[in-house]
Structure formats: C-alpha cells, structure tokens
Design an enzyme around this catalytic site. Structure first.
Site, PDB file in Angstrom:
ATOM      1  N   LYS A 136       0.866  -1.187   0.000  1.00 49.05           N
ATOM      2  CA  LYS A 136       0.000   0.000   0.000  1.00 49.05           C
ATOM      3  C   LYS A 136       0.898   1.230   0.000  1.00 49.05           C
ATOM      4  O   LYS A 136       1.944   1.216   0.660  1.00 49.05           O
ATOM      5  CB  LYS A 136      -0.910   0.005   1.230  1.00 49.05           C
ATOM      6  CG  LYS A 136      -1.760   1.282   1.339  1.00 49.05           C
ATOM      7  CD  LYS A 136      -2.910   1.149   2.311  1.00 49.05           C
ATOM      8  CE  LYS A 136      -2.570   1.358   3.754  1.00 49.05           C
ATOM      9  NZ  LYS A 136      -1.978   2.677   4.080  1.00 49.05           N
ATOM     10  N   GLU A 205      -9.279   7.495   3.772  1.00 47.47           N
ATOM     11  CA  GLU A 205      -9.147   7.772   5.218  1.00 47.47           C
ATOM     12  C   GLU A 205      -9.553   9.207   5.540  1.00 47.47           C
ATOM     13  O   GLU A 205      -9.146  10.162   4.849  1.00 47.47           O
ATOM     14  CB  GLU A 205      -7.691   7.543   5.673  1.00 47.47           C
ATOM     15  CG  GLU A 205      -7.521   7.920   7.156  1.00 47.47           C
ATOM     16  CD  GLU A 205      -6.223   7.459   7.798  1.00 47.47           C
ATOM     17  OE1 GLU A 205      -5.389   6.834   7.129  1.00 47.47           O
ATOM     18  OE2 GLU A 205      -6.061   7.746   9.003  1.00 47.47           O
TER      19      GLU A 205
HETATM   20  O1  KIV Z   1      -1.048   2.451   8.741  1.00 47.08           O
HETATM   21  C1  KIV Z   1      -2.225   2.083   8.849  1.00 47.08           C
HETATM   22  O2  KIV Z   1      -2.627   1.400   9.799  1.00 47.08           O
HETATM   23  C2  KIV Z   1      -3.153   2.493   7.789  1.00 47.08           C
HETATM   24  C3  KIV Z   1      -4.604   2.277   8.054  1.00 47.08           C
HETATM   25  C4  KIV Z   1      -5.087   3.227   9.065  1.00 47.08           C
HETATM   26  C5  KIV Z   1      -5.404   2.326   6.812  1.00 47.08           C
HETATM   27  O3  KIV Z   1      -2.739   2.988   6.802  1.00 47.08           O
END
Ligand code: KIV
Length: 289
Positions: A136, A205
């Site tokens: 991600k 988010e």
């Molecule tokens: O780092 C994380 O836990 C995240 C989530 C809040 C989506 O990016």
C-alpha cells in the site's frame, strides 16, 4: 533471505492448520461487480505480530501491516520515521501467522516517493522478504505513475487517499479532509487517478462522508473506508484502537472491547498476588520426586 512460511495446502514442511487457499488480489477485486455492487463488504484490520495475525485471520479478508505500527508498537509520534526494515520484520511475522487473509504491507515514508524505480525496489524487497502479496502507498495523482509502474511489473498496489498520515508535515495535523470544494474535488480526482493507474483497491481515510460515497462510485476497484462511510466497499480499523488499547481514540473508531482496562486489572491482580506471596501456588511449581 526470506523468513516467511509457505502457506500452500500442499506444503509438507509447514502444513496449514486448516488447509485453505489464501485470498488473492483478483478475488478482492472481484468483490466489486462491473455495476459497482458489492455483495460482501471487505473486512480489513491492521496486524503487526504473529499471534495477533493468528487471531484475526479467520475473520478478515485483508490483514494490513500498517505503518501505524509507528505509534501502536514503537511509541513514535508519527509514521514518518518508519523504515523498510521495520515493515519487513512485522510483515514476515504477520504472514507467518495467517493462512486465509491477503496480507498487504505499507510502503514506509521515503521508500517510494522519489521515483517509480525506487518504489519498485522497495516493494520488491517487501514482497520477497515477507511473502506478502501486495503493498500500500499513500498519495493520489502524484503517485499514479508509480502505481502504474508497479502494477505493470507484477506488484499489486493498494492506494490510500484523503487523510494521508505520512504527509502530516504538509497537512499540519490529522484533521479529516475534504471540508471545502477544492479539497473534495481533489480527493475524488486522486482516487480516480490511482484506480485508473491500476490500484486493486483504495483506502479512503478521514474524509467527509459525501466525498467517500462519490469516490466509491467513481472508481471500479473496491474502496476501504476508515473515518469515511459505511457505503465504502469495505472497512479497516487499527487493531489496537478497536480493541480499546488507548485512552484516546479518534471519533471514527468504534471500541469493540476495553482491553486496556482488562490488562490493567490483570497486572494489578498479579502484583497483589506476588506481594502477598499467593503466587505461585502448588499448581504452578515443580517438585522433585
Ligand atoms: O497504517 C495504517 O494502519 C493504515 C490504516 C489506518 C489504513 O494505513
């Protein structure tokens, strides 16, 4: 060197407790039909350790090894100091503890923004050293070229737009985004840009609910909300937040337990037992024959 455990149901070295196939990126993408319908919303939680992954795995579609480990595990102020080494170590631990969920690992700040080539090198290292299936990264239009570069080279990417905590120094805090028209339009355009670049799903988010709904309708891939809307295609929370490990939690967190209080009680009882010499008892000690 890889540190993860192969999870195929045919692996003799490490048989799975209940053989089943891990969810894949295409299976997650398929949850959203061509007409935008999602019959089974995506369940995602963060995990950072093997034992927690084991407990969450049967109930989740995706385990996210979030760079939120900065605050949750390491007591840091922000996600900015997180390193690739930290993500590799925790990513491998989560893969070892899971058999069913797709494991996605956050690319840490500074490991991907400079160029698509830098992002490829970092993402490849994360996948090789952990056994996770996807990464991600945060950012919208500015990251579209990088998302396309990675996906064309076999690295599935989950996007993350709206409130992007790695940009805290630009944003000046963690307030929800999209309060004015220009910001709202930018968030929807960001989601569109990385979806079109090939992201297989997108975290939305900390955005106003109407923006989350508009962005969800605007993209073909599933959206996963946190502080967004129940109409996103799935939801994610930071595990320690939803377990009630912290005194203060943001408005969007629902506490599903009050673990901090339960741990405090257990520690208090243990201390009292040790002080009163009522622990250990007969049941916990060894005696020679
Ligand atoms: O780092 C994380 O836990 C995240 C989530 C809040 C989506 O990016």
């Amino acid at each position: 060197m890889s540190t993860y455990t192969l999870d195929t149901s045919t692996s003799r070295a490490h048989p799975t407790p209940a053989p089943m196939r891990r969810l894949t990126v295409p299976k997650i993408q398929e949850r959203k039909a061509a007409d935008g319908r999602v019959d089974q919303p995506i369940v995602m939680l963060t995990a950072y350790t093997t034992r927690m992954a084991q407990l969450l795995d049967p109930h989740c579609d995706i385990l996210l090894v979030g760079d939120s480990l900065a605050q949750v595990i390491y007591g840091l102020d922000s996600t900015v100091p997180v390193t690739l080494e930290m993500m590799c170590a925790h990513g491998a631990a989560v893969v070892r503890g899971s058999y069913h969920s797709l494991v996605v690992i956050d690319m840490p700040f500074g490991a991907y923004e400079a160029s698509p080539a830098q992002a490829f090198e970092s993402a490849a290292r994360l996948l090789k050293e952990t056994g996770a299936a996807a990464v991600k990264l945060e950012g919208g239009e500015a990251m579209a070229e990088t998302v396309a570069f990675l996906t064309r080279r076999g690295i599935p990417v989950m996007g993350h737009v709206g409130l992007t905590p790695q940009a805290v120094n630009m944003l000046g805090g963690y307030r929800a985004r999209g309060r004015d028209d220009a910001e709202a339009k930018k968030i929807v355009a960001d989601a569109r840009a990385i979806a079109e670049a090939g992201a297989f799903s997108i975290v939305l988010e900390g955005v106003m609910e109407d923006i989350a709904i508009e962005a969800t309708k605007a993209v073909a891939c599933p959206t996963i909300g946190i502080g967004a809307s129940a109409q996103c295609d799935g939801q994610v929370l930071v595990i320690d937040d939803m377990l009630g490990m912290f005194e203060r939690t943001p408005r969007f967190v629902k506490r599903f337990d009050d673990l901090a209080a339960r741990i405090t009680d257990a520690a208090r009882t243990y201390a009292a037992d040790v002080t009163a010499r009522t622990f250990p008892t007969e049941e916990q000690i060894y005696r020679g024959k």
